[in-house]
Design a protein around this motif. Structure first.
Motif, PDB file in Angstrom:
ATOM      1  N   GLN A   1       0.882  -1.176   0.000  1.00 20.25           N
ATOM      2  CA  GLN A   1       0.000   0.000   0.000  1.00 20.25           C
ATOM      3  C   GLN A   1       0.910   1.214   0.000  1.00 20.25           C
ATOM      4  O   GLN A   1       1.785   1.306   0.874  1.00 20.25           O
ATOM      5  CB  GLN A   1      -0.834   0.054   1.285  1.00 20.25           C
ATOM      6  N   VAL A   2       0.742   2.119  -0.947  1.00 18.92           N
ATOM      7  CA  VAL A   2       1.636   3.283  -1.013  1.00 18.92           C
ATOM      8  C   VAL A   2       0.870   4.564  -0.729  1.00 18.92           C
ATOM      9  O   VAL A   2      -0.199   4.797  -1.303  1.00 18.92           O
ATOM     10  CB  VAL A   2       2.310   3.417  -2.401  1.00 18.92           C
ATOM     11  N   THR A   3       1.425   5.383   0.141  1.00 21.10           N
ATOM     12  CA  THR A   3       0.971   6.757   0.298  1.00 21.10           C
ATOM     13  C   THR A   3       1.934   7.607  -0.514  1.00 21.10           C
ATOM     14  O   THR A   3       3.130   7.656  -0.217  1.00 21.10           O
ATOM     15  CB  THR A   3       0.997   7.173   1.785  1.00 21.10           C
ATOM     16  N   ALA A   4       1.426   8.219  -1.570  1.00 22.14           N
ATOM     17  CA  ALA A   4       2.264   8.967  -2.509  1.00 22.14           C
ATOM     18  C   ALA A   4       2.035  10.461  -2.252  1.00 22.14           C
ATOM     19  O   ALA A   4       0.918  10.950  -2.404  1.00 22.14           O
ATOM     20  CB  ALA A   4       1.918   8.581  -3.939  1.00 22.14           C
ATOM     21  N   VAL A   5       3.102  11.149  -1.847  1.00 17.43           N
ATOM     22  CA  VAL A   5       2.982  12.527  -1.361  1.00 17.43           C
ATOM     23  C   VAL A   5       3.652  13.487  -2.327  1.00 17.43           C
ATOM     24  O   VAL A   5       4.789  13.241  -2.758  1.00 17.43           O
ATOM     25  CB  VAL A   5       3.696  12.643   0.011  1.00 17.43           C
ATOM     26  N   ASP A   6       2.977  14.572  -2.648  1.00 14.83           N
ATOM     27  CA  ASP A   6       3.611  15.607  -3.464  1.00 14.83           C
ATOM     28  C   ASP A   6       2.987  16.956  -3.097  1.00 14.83           C
ATOM     29  O   ASP A   6       1.813  17.027  -2.732  1.00 14.83           O
ATOM     30  CB  ASP A   6       3.423  15.327  -4.961  1.00 14.83           C
TER      31      ASP A   6
ATOM     32  N   GLU B   1      -1.501  14.567 -12.633  1.00 14.01           N
ATOM     33  CA  GLU B   1      -0.851  13.594 -13.525  1.00 14.01           C
ATOM     34  C   GLU B   1      -0.798  12.216 -12.853  1.00 14.01           C
ATOM     35  O   GLU B   1      -1.026  11.184 -13.486  1.00 14.01           O
ATOM     36  CB  GLU B   1       0.580  14.050 -13.876  1.00 14.01           C
ATOM     37  N   ALA B   2      -0.474  12.219 -11.564  1.00 18.46           N
ATOM     38  CA  ALA B   2      -0.399  10.951 -10.822  1.00 18.46           C
ATOM     39  C   ALA B   2      -1.755  10.247 -10.823  1.00 18.46           C
ATOM     40  O   ALA B   2      -1.840   9.031 -11.032  1.00 18.46           O
ATOM     41  CB  ALA B   2       0.069  11.215  -9.395  1.00 18.46           C
ATOM     42  N   ARG B   3      -2.804  11.019 -10.586  1.00 19.86           N
ATOM     43  CA  ARG B   3      -4.156  10.433 -10.526  1.00 19.86           C
ATOM     44  C   ARG B   3      -4.492   9.734 -11.847  1.00 19.86           C
ATOM     45  O   ARG B   3      -5.014   8.627 -11.863  1.00 19.86           O
ATOM     46  CB  ARG B   3      -5.169  11.551 -10.218  1.00 19.86           C
ATOM     47  N   ARG B   4      -4.125  10.394 -12.965  1.00 17.63           N
ATOM     48  CA  ARG B   4      -4.377   9.800 -14.294  1.00 17.63           C
ATOM     49  C   ARG B   4      -3.593   8.501 -14.461  1.00 17.63           C
ATOM     50  O   ARG B   4      -4.117   7.490 -14.915  1.00 17.63           O
ATOM     51  CB  ARG B   4      -3.950  10.774 -15.396  1.00 17.63           C
ATOM     52  N   ALA B   5      -2.309   8.538 -14.083  1.00 11.52           N
ATOM     53  CA  ALA B   5      -1.449   7.356 -14.287  1.00 11.52           C
ATOM     54  C   ALA B   5      -1.913   6.181 -13.413  1.00 11.52           C
ATOM     55  O   ALA B   5      -1.915   5.028 -13.856  1.00 11.52           O
ATOM     56  CB  ALA B   5       0.000   7.717 -13.961  1.00 11.52           C
ATOM     57  N   ILE B   6      -2.330   6.490 -12.193  1.00 10.91           N
ATOM     58  CA  ILE B   6      -2.779   5.435 -11.266  1.00 10.91           C
ATOM     59  C   ILE B   6      -4.072   4.807 -11.777  1.00 10.91           C
ATOM     60  O   ILE B   6      -4.232   3.579 -11.765  1.00 10.91           O
ATOM     61  CB  ILE B   6      -2.938   6.027  -9.847  1.00 10.91           C
ATOM     62  N   ALA B   7      -4.966   5.649 -12.282  1.00 14.22           N
ATOM     63  CA  ALA B   7      -6.230   5.122 -12.830  1.00 14.22           C
ATOM     64  C   ALA B   7      -5.937   4.249 -14.045  1.00 14.22           C
ATOM     65  O   ALA B   7      -6.499   3.153 -14.190  1.00 14.22           O
ATOM     66  CB  ALA B   7      -7.160   6.274 -13.189  1.00 14.22           C
ATOM     67  N   ALA B   8      -5.042   4.711 -14.925  1.00  9.52           N
ATOM     68  CA  ALA B   8      -4.730   3.939 -16.142  1.00  9.52           C
ATOM     69  C   ALA B   8      -4.122   2.592 -15.790  1.00  9.52           C
ATOM     70  O   ALA B   8      -4.321   1.608 -16.506  1.00  9.52           O
ATOM     71  CB  ALA B   8      -3.764   4.739 -17.030  1.00  9.52           C
ATOM     72  N   ALA B   9      -3.381   2.542 -14.674  1.00  8.96           N
ATOM     73  CA  ALA B   9      -2.739   1.281 -14.268  1.00  8.96           C
ATOM     74  C   ALA B   9      -3.674   0.416 -13.431  1.00  8.96           C
ATOM     75  O   ALA B   9      -3.310  -0.694 -13.040  1.00  8.96           O
ATOM     76  CB  ALA B   9      -1.473   1.593 -13.467  1.00  8.96           C
ATOM     77  N   GLY B  10      -4.864   0.933 -13.115  1.00  7.95           N
ATOM     78  CA  GLY B  10      -5.802   0.180 -12.261  1.00  7.95           C
ATOM     79  C   GLY B  10      -5.276   0.016 -10.846  1.00  7.95           C
ATOM     80  O   GLY B  10      -5.607  -0.950 -10.152  1.00  7.95           O
ATOM     81  N   ALA B  11      -4.465   0.989 -10.397  1.00  5.63           N
ATOM     82  CA  ALA B  11      -3.794   0.836  -9.103  1.00  5.63           C
ATOM     83  C   ALA B  11      -4.430   1.676  -7.998  1.00  5.63           C
ATOM     84  O   ALA B  11      -3.901   1.755  -6.887  1.00  5.63           O
ATOM     85  CB  ALA B  11      -2.314   1.223  -9.248  1.00  5.63           C
ATOM     86  N   ALA B  12      -5.588   2.301  -8.295  1.00  6.48           N
ATOM     87  CA  ALA B  12      -6.184   3.244  -7.338  1.00  6.48           C
ATOM     88  C   ALA B  12      -6.431   2.660  -5.943  1.00  6.48           C
ATOM     89  O   ALA B  12      -6.220   3.352  -4.949  1.00  6.48           O
ATOM     90  CB  ALA B  12      -7.473   3.818  -7.921  1.00  6.48           C
ATOM     91  N   PRO B  13      -6.836   1.391  -5.824  1.00  9.58           N
ATOM     92  CA  PRO B  13      -7.106   0.909  -4.464  1.00  9.58           C
ATOM     93  C   PRO B  13      -5.850   0.818  -3.590  1.00  9.58           C
ATOM     94  O   PRO B  13      -5.959   0.756  -2.370  1.00  9.58           O
ATOM     95  CB  PRO B  13      -7.687  -0.499  -4.698  1.00  9.58           C
ATOM     96  N   ARG B  14      -4.682   0.814  -4.208  1.00 15.72           N
ATOM     97  CA  ARG B  14      -3.472   0.572  -3.402  1.00 15.72           C
ATOM     98  C   ARG B  14      -2.527   1.772  -3.334  1.00 15.72           C
ATOM     99  O   ARG B  14      -1.469   1.688  -2.717  1.00 15.72           O
ATOM    100  CB  ARG B  14      -2.738  -0.660  -3.944  1.00 15.72           C
ATOM    101  N   ILE B  15      -2.886   2.860  -3.994  1.00 16.31           N
ATOM    102  CA  ILE B  15      -2.028   4.053  -3.934  1.00 16.31           C
ATOM    103  C   ILE B  15      -2.885   5.244  -3.529  1.00 16.31           C
ATOM    104  O   ILE B  15      -3.809   5.639  -4.253  1.00 16.31           O
ATOM    105  CB  ILE B  15      -1.336   4.341  -5.283  1.00 16.31           C
ATOM    106  N   ALA B  16      -2.599   5.804  -2.363  1.00 18.90           N
ATOM    107  CA  ALA B  16      -3.325   6.978  -1.878  1.00 18.90           C
ATOM    108  C   ALA B  16      -2.479   8.210  -2.157  1.00 18.90           C
ATOM    109  O   ALA B  16      -1.287   8.240  -1.824  1.00 18.90           O
ATOM    110  CB  ALA B  16      -3.577   6.844  -0.378  1.00 18.90           C
TER     111      ALA B  16
END
Ligand SMILES: C[S@@+](CC[C@H](N)C(=O)[O-])C[C@H]1O[C@@H](n2cnc3c(N)ncnc32)[C@H](O)[C@@H]1O
Length: 209
Positions: free
Chosen positions: A60-65, A73-88
């Motif tokens: 589970q990653v908490t990604a801070v910027d 940009e991060a939100r788009r990339a995470i959605a495209a990778a289907g990784a939204a449930p595991r990256i906050a």
């Protein structure tokens, strides 16, 4: 990095080899770490959390910027990778960060340190946020010996990139720390972390809390 054009240029640039190298290095250095709560400090477009999450399904990653444009940009990339449930995604500027002490099982950061006016609060935040024994991997650019050497690195590694990005890369190289300077920063911590030059333009700090 604050404006949408800069964030977009950065997100579109090809950092695949460097970012996968970061992930491979983390896994080789800490093979027993197969999951838990990690924080990525200065996550940018979140390519490293996406890649590490793919390799470690228990992560589970908490990604801070600090930049809203970069987090878009991060939100788009995470959605495209289907990784939204595991990256906050968390918008916050460090230091300090809005997390309690020892909140994370692993700390990651790539290419953030040279953005900070004072590097020491960054290292103290790394120390504060990690639980005892947590793997720590921090990578950044290494300052070349001269502006001419920095220009040569831009030509070598970013010849075909967007001009915004090339100028950002040049300025980042000049703002970066040398491994010797980083070792002096680390000497102010109670942790024993190693700093090694790992390419013509990067150093890596690794170790455990
Ligand atoms: C060069 S980018 C690196 C992005 C990402 N780690 C990567 O490897 O592609 C640096 C990032 O750090 C962020 N940043 C700069 N200063 C920051 C601060 N004080 N707190 C949080 N983020 C910061 C910028 O918005 C930018 O997204």
């Amino acid at each position: 990095m604050e404006n949408p054009a800069g964030a977009r240029a950065y997100a579109r640039a090809d950092f695949a080899a460097v970012n996968q190298g970061f992930v491979d290095r983390f896994r080789a250095r800490f093979p027993e770490f197969v999951g838990g709560r990690a924080v990525d400090l200065g996550c940018g477009p979140a390519d490293i959390p996406v890649r590490l999450g793919r390799a470690l399904p228990g992560l589970q990653v908490t990604a801070v910027d600090g930049s809203a444009a970069m987090l878009a940009e991060a939100r788009r990339a995470i959605a495209a990778a289907g990784a939204a449930p595991r990256i906050a995604l968390v918008r916050a500027r460090l230091p300090p960060l809005p997390f309690p002490p020892r909140a994370f099982d692993a700390i990651l950061s790539n290419s953030l340190l040279h953005h900070l006016p004072d590097p020491l609060p960054f290292w103290h935040e790394v120390e504060r946020l990690a639980r005892p024994g947590a793997p720590l991997l921090v990578m950044d650019l290494a300052r070349p010996a001269s502006p001419a050497a920095a220009r040569a690195l831009v030509e070598l590694h970013a010849a075909v990139e967007d001009p915004i990005l090339r100028e950002d890369f040049y300025r980042s190289l000049l703002a970066a720390f040398t491994p010797e300077e980083v070792r002096r920063q680390l000497a102010t911590l109670s942790l024993r972390l190693e700093c090694a030059l790992v390419s013509d333009r990067h150093w890596v700090v690794s170790g455990r809390r």
